[in-house]
Design a protein around this motif. Structure first.
Motif, PDB file in Angstrom:
ATOM      1  N   LYS A   1      48.625  36.679  45.706  1.00  0.00           N
ATOM      2  CA  LYS A   1      49.521  37.737  44.168  1.00  0.00           C
ATOM      3  C   LYS A   1      49.821  39.204  44.374  1.00  0.00           C
ATOM      4  N   PRO A   2      49.837  40.511  44.245  1.00  0.00           N
ATOM      5  CA  PRO A   2      49.644  41.694  43.363  1.00  0.00           C
ATOM      6  C   PRO A   2      49.601  40.918  41.847  1.00  0.00           C
ATOM      7  N   GLY A   3      48.238  41.430  41.143  1.00  0.00           N
ATOM      8  CA  GLY A   3      48.302  41.287  39.509  1.00  0.00           C
ATOM      9  C   GLY A   3      48.468  39.974  38.851  1.00  0.00           C
ATOM     10  N   SER A   4      48.158  39.388  40.291  1.00  0.00           N
ATOM     11  CA  SER A   4      47.863  37.442  39.604  1.00  0.00           C
ATOM     12  C   SER A   4      46.081  38.164  39.008  1.00  0.00           C
ATOM     13  N   LEU A   5      44.714  38.060  39.684  1.00  0.00           N
ATOM     14  CA  LEU A   5      43.724  38.599  39.404  1.00  0.00           C
ATOM     15  C   LEU A   5      43.925  39.050  37.719  1.00  0.00           C
ATOM     16  N   TYR A   6      44.578  40.540  37.692  1.00  0.00           N
ATOM     17  CA  TYR A   6      44.790  41.182  36.583  1.00  0.00           C
ATOM     18  C   TYR A   6      44.984  40.273  35.216  1.00  0.00           C
ATOM     19  N   GLN A   7      46.467  39.610  36.385  1.00  0.00           N
ATOM     20  CA  GLN A   7      47.330  38.672  34.168  1.00  0.00           C
ATOM     21  C   GLN A   7      46.126  37.662  34.519  1.00  0.00           C
ATOM     22  N   ALA A   8      45.251  36.825  35.107  1.00  0.00           N
ATOM     23  CA  ALA A   8      44.489  35.904  34.441  1.00  0.00           C
ATOM     24  C   ALA A   8      43.196  36.304  33.482  1.00  0.00           C
ATOM     25  N   GLY A   9      42.706  37.707  34.046  1.00  0.00           N
ATOM     26  CA  GLY A   9      41.962  37.429  33.646  1.00  0.00           C
ATOM     27  C   GLY A   9      42.311  38.809  32.121  1.00  0.00           C
ATOM     28  N   LYS A  10      43.205  39.370  31.347  1.00  0.00           N
ATOM     29  CA  LYS A  10      44.183  39.547  30.002  1.00  0.00           C
ATOM     30  C   LYS A  10      44.247  38.609  29.975  1.00  0.00           C
ATOM     31  N   ASP A  11      44.828  36.739  30.234  1.00  0.00           N
ATOM     32  CA  ASP A  11      45.017  36.038  29.838  1.00  0.00           C
ATOM     33  C   ASP A  11      43.460  35.228  28.742  1.00  0.00           C
ATOM     34  N   LEU A  12      42.493  35.291  30.050  1.00  0.00           N
ATOM     35  CA  LEU A  12      41.177  34.826  29.546  1.00  0.00           C
ATOM     36  C   LEU A  12      41.129  35.503  28.855  1.00  0.00           C
ATOM     37  N   LEU A  13      40.673  36.732  28.312  1.00  0.00           N
ATOM     38  CA  LEU A  13      40.488  37.465  27.473  1.00  0.00           C
ATOM     39  C   LEU A  13      40.771  37.529  26.040  1.00  0.00           C
ATOM     40  N   ASN A  14      42.133  37.148  25.737  1.00  0.00           N
ATOM     41  CA  ASN A  14      43.313  37.016  24.794  1.00  0.00           C
ATOM     42  C   ASN A  14      42.468  35.450  24.395  1.00  0.00           C
ATOM     43  N   GLN A  15      42.580  35.088  25.050  1.00  0.00           N
ATOM     44  CA  GLN A  15      42.913  33.580  24.429  1.00  0.00           C
ATOM     45  C   GLN A  15      40.952  32.817  24.283  1.00  0.00           C
ATOM     46  N   HIS A  16      40.704  34.195  23.920  1.00  0.00           N
ATOM     47  CA  HIS A  16      39.401  33.666  23.893  1.00  0.00           C
ATOM     48  C   HIS A  16      38.131  34.901  23.743  1.00  0.00           C
ATOM     49  N   SER A  17      37.502  34.211  22.614  1.00  0.00           N
ATOM     50  CA  SER A  17      36.260  35.494  22.247  1.00  0.00           C
ATOM     51  C   SER A  17      35.013  35.759  23.717  1.00  0.00           C
ATOM     52  N   VAL A  18      35.395  36.504  23.724  1.00  0.00           N
ATOM     53  CA  VAL A  18      34.344  36.913  25.787  1.00  0.00           C
ATOM     54  C   VAL A  18      33.100  37.806  25.226  1.00  0.00           C
ATOM     55  N   ASP A  19      31.949  37.329  25.283  1.00  0.00           N
ATOM     56  CA  ASP A  19      30.817  38.820  25.591  1.00  0.00           C
ATOM     57  C   ASP A  19      30.780  38.614  26.335  1.00  0.00           C
ATOM     58  N   ALA A  20      30.895  38.381  28.043  1.00  0.00           N
ATOM     59  CA  ALA A  20      30.432  38.673  29.447  1.00  0.00           C
ATOM     60  C   ALA A  20      31.771  37.893  30.007  1.00  0.00           C
ATOM     61  N   LEU A  21      31.571  38.891  31.059  1.00  0.00           N
ATOM     62  CA  LEU A  21      32.690  38.596  32.199  1.00  0.00           C
ATOM     63  C   LEU A  21      31.453  38.101  33.450  1.00  0.00           C
ATOM     64  N   ILE A  22      32.221  37.448  34.268  1.00  0.00           N
ATOM     65  CA  ILE A  22      31.912  37.147  35.035  1.00  0.00           C
ATOM     66  C   ILE A  22      32.798  36.941  36.630  1.00  0.00           C
ATOM     67  N   LEU A  23      32.838  37.903  37.598  1.00  0.00           N
ATOM     68  CA  LEU A  23      33.942  38.615  38.395  1.00  0.00           C
ATOM     69  C   LEU A  23      33.422  38.826  39.823  1.00  0.00           C
ATOM     70  N   ALA A  24      34.813  37.823  40.328  1.00  0.00           N
ATOM     71  CA  ALA A  24      34.581  37.865  41.956  1.00  0.00           C
ATOM     72  C   ALA A  24      35.775  38.426  42.736  1.00  0.00           C
ATOM     73  N   PRO A  25      34.896  40.911  42.168  1.00  0.00           N
ATOM     74  CA  PRO A  25      36.436  41.269  42.374  1.00  0.00           C
ATOM     75  C   PRO A  25      36.900  40.927  44.131  1.00  0.00           C
ATOM     76  N   VAL A  26      37.296  40.084  43.964  1.00  0.00           N
ATOM     77  CA  VAL A  26      38.699  40.246  45.579  1.00  0.00           C
ATOM     78  C   VAL A  26      39.763  40.794  45.960  1.00  0.00           C
ATOM     79  N   ALA A  27      40.096  41.334  44.326  1.00  0.00           N
ATOM     80  CA  ALA A  27      42.066  41.733  45.104  1.00  0.00           C
ATOM     81  C   ALA A  27      41.155  43.062  43.448  1.00  0.00           C
ATOM     82  N   PRO A  28      40.309  44.406  44.690  1.00  0.00           N
ATOM     83  CA  PRO A  28      40.078  45.118  44.499  1.00  0.00           C
ATOM     84  C   PRO A  28      41.087  46.323  43.063  1.00  0.00           C
ATOM     85  N   ASP A  29      42.014  46.009  43.448  1.00  0.00           N
ATOM     86  CA  ASP A  29      43.145  46.915  43.010  1.00  0.00           C
ATOM     87  C   ASP A  29      43.527  45.742  41.174  1.00  0.00           C
TER      88      ASP A  29
END
Length: 253
Positions: free
Chosen positions: A15-43
């Motif tokens: 689903k286009p936008g799913s990775l982006y929204q999941a990342g935004k939710d994670l960053l908004n819900q927590h105080s994040v110092d670093a991110l580990i990401l599998a960029p399998v949806a490159p856009d």
């Protein structure tokens, strides 16, 4: 990062936008110092990273347009070339299909390109580049029926991702397995079973547990210990057959 907590967020790569929204939710819900990401949806990944100002590490796949702390991944082009070499050993000459389910994924495109490059000077081999738009078993069976209708001479298939077991089930169910070699990626449970049962001939593994462990360790070294880090950590190309799959332990590598 003292007393660090770890959180993760799943997403639907179809689903286009799913990775982006999941990342935004994670960053908004927590105080994040670093991110580990599998960029399998490159856009989606590129869109998300434009909006973050924290360090990040890639696992599973590089993303050429980004600047992570480190990339912990296999070389996908060489992985595809390795699959081509194995296919040549298994089947010699013939018509081979390389199949992707996710058209935009950088690592899958590179695996496909590597596989095709292995045969580019071999006039006795033909490679068909195919994209399967389905993720379900029924959808895969329908796709394969159409593929063999168009190319009945296929005698080898390379599936560039973890769903190889579905294609193995199709070959077994339709009685085509004796004539068609199947190579897949990632030794998850279903693929391991497919190897042992003979539905899959070979699996290429990229040590996912090691990637995850190493990504956390590299963040720890960089941010807490202020130690130098490697820009790239190359994951070996592990080649597994039915004889070696049962004892293969990715977490201990």
């Amino acid at each position: 990062m003292a007393g660090a907590l770890w959180s993760y967020k799943p997403f639907d790569r179809t689903k286009p936008g799913s990775l982006y929204q999941a990342g935004k939710d994670l960053l908004n819900q927590h105080s994040v110092d670093a991110l580990i990401l599998a960029p399998v949806a490159p856009d989606d990944a590129a869109r998300l990273l434009v909006e973050v100002s924290i360090p990040y590490i890639f696992i599973d796949s590089p993303l050429p347009s980004a600047s992570p702390l480190s990339v912990i991944a296999q070389n996908p082009f060489k992985g595809g070339q390795t699959a081509g070499h194995i296919m040549k050993l298994l089947r010699g000459n013939g018509t081979f299909a390389v199949i992707r389910m996710y058209a935009t994924a950088y690592n899958l495109r590179e695996r496909s390109r590597g596989f095709q490059s292995y045969f580019e000077n071999n006039t006795n081999c033909r490679v068909i580049d195919s994209i399967c738009p389905y993720e379900t078993t029924d959808g895969v069976f329908e796709f394969m029926d159409e593929l063999f209708c168009l190319h009945p001479d296929i005698n080898g298939i390379f599936v560039t991702h973890t769903e190889a077991f579905m294609f193995g089930q199709y070959l077994s169910y339709t009685g085509k397995k004796e004539q068609v070699a199947l190579i897949g990626y990632d030794l998850q449970t279903e693929n391991q079973q497919g190897l042992v049962q003979g539905n899959i001939d070979c699996i290429i593994s990229q040590r996912p547990e090691y990637q995850g462990h190493t990504s956390v360790y590299e963040i720890y070294r960089s941010m807490l210990l202020s130690q130098s880090r490697a820009d790239k950590i190359h994951i070996p190309i592990d080649i597994l057959f039915a004889e070696s799959a049962p004892e293969y332990n990715m977490s201990s590598l």
